[in-house]
Write an enzyme that holds these catalytic residues in place. Sequence first.
Site, short mmCIF file in Angstrom:
data_model
loop_
_atom_site.label_atom_id
_atom_site.label_comp_id
_atom_site.label_asym_id
_atom_site.label_seq_id
_atom_site.Cartn_x
_atom_site.Cartn_y
_atom_site.Cartn_z
N CYS A 121 6.94 19.74 18.40
CA CYS A 121 6.69 21.16 18.61
C CYS A 121 6.58 21.44 20.10
O CYS A 121 5.95 20.67 20.83
CB CYS A 121 5.38 21.55 17.91
SG CYS A 121 4.93 23.28 18.07
N HIS A 172 8.38 25.30 9.62
CA HIS A 172 7.56 25.00 10.80
C HIS A 172 7.29 26.28 11.60
O HIS A 172 6.14 26.57 11.96
CB HIS A 172 8.28 23.95 11.65
CG HIS A 172 7.61 23.61 12.93
ND1 HIS A 172 7.03 22.39 13.16
CD2 HIS A 172 7.43 24.33 14.08
CE1 HIS A 172 6.52 22.37 14.38
NE2 HIS A 172 6.75 23.54 14.96
N GLU A 173 8.35 27.03 11.89
CA GLU A 173 8.19 28.25 12.71
C GLU A 173 7.40 29.32 11.97
O GLU A 173 6.59 30.03 12.57
CB GLU A 173 9.54 28.78 13.17
CG GLU A 173 10.37 27.82 14.01
CD GLU A 173 9.64 27.22 15.20
OE1 GLU A 173 8.72 27.87 15.74
OE2 GLU A 173 9.99 26.09 15.58
N HIS A 210 3.72 28.96 12.29
CA HIS A 210 3.16 29.51 13.53
C HIS A 210 2.73 30.97 13.35
O HIS A 210 1.74 31.41 13.94
CB HIS A 210 4.18 29.45 14.67
CG HIS A 210 4.29 28.12 15.33
ND1 HIS A 210 3.25 27.54 16.03
CD2 HIS A 210 5.33 27.24 15.40
CE1 HIS A 210 3.65 26.37 16.50
NE2 HIS A 210 4.90 26.16 16.13
#
Length: 167
Positions: free
Chosen positions: A91, A133-134, A137
Amino acid sequence: MATLDVLRFPDERLRKIATPIEKITSDLEHIIEDMFETMYLEEGIGLAATQVNIHKRLVVVDTSENRDQPMVFINPELIEKRGETGIEEGCLSVPECRAFVPRAEWIKVRALDRHGEPFEIEADGLLAICLQHEMDHLVGKLFVDYLSPLKRQRIRQKLEKLARNER
């Protein structure tokens, strides 16, 4: 275009939940371009607006080998997922650290494109992992949150040491 500063773990601003984008504007287009420039410069394959201290539901991704397939996801929603997979993830907000994270093998995402047009995409492999993953966030979650408290503490200490050495 300009590069943006990427927030680094354990910065608490990474924990802020992103709000939906209400309107497509020229300012948003500039942010998208700056996010791509930052992502490419940092050699990433995805970047969430939260990582650059813009707390809006916006993700940019390019998982292509030649870095020629930029994708924009405004207000993305995970609407379906199947299977299980995972890889060692890294990351931009957690530099020089990697760890295995379990993810869905196949996903379907609904979002708006950079022009505000709705679309759905089915993804597997690296794109599916990157999108999950994004999108984490956007809700204040980092890949380190999937790790044990001990591993998370080790990563925190490593990053604090790196930060001290950069000064």
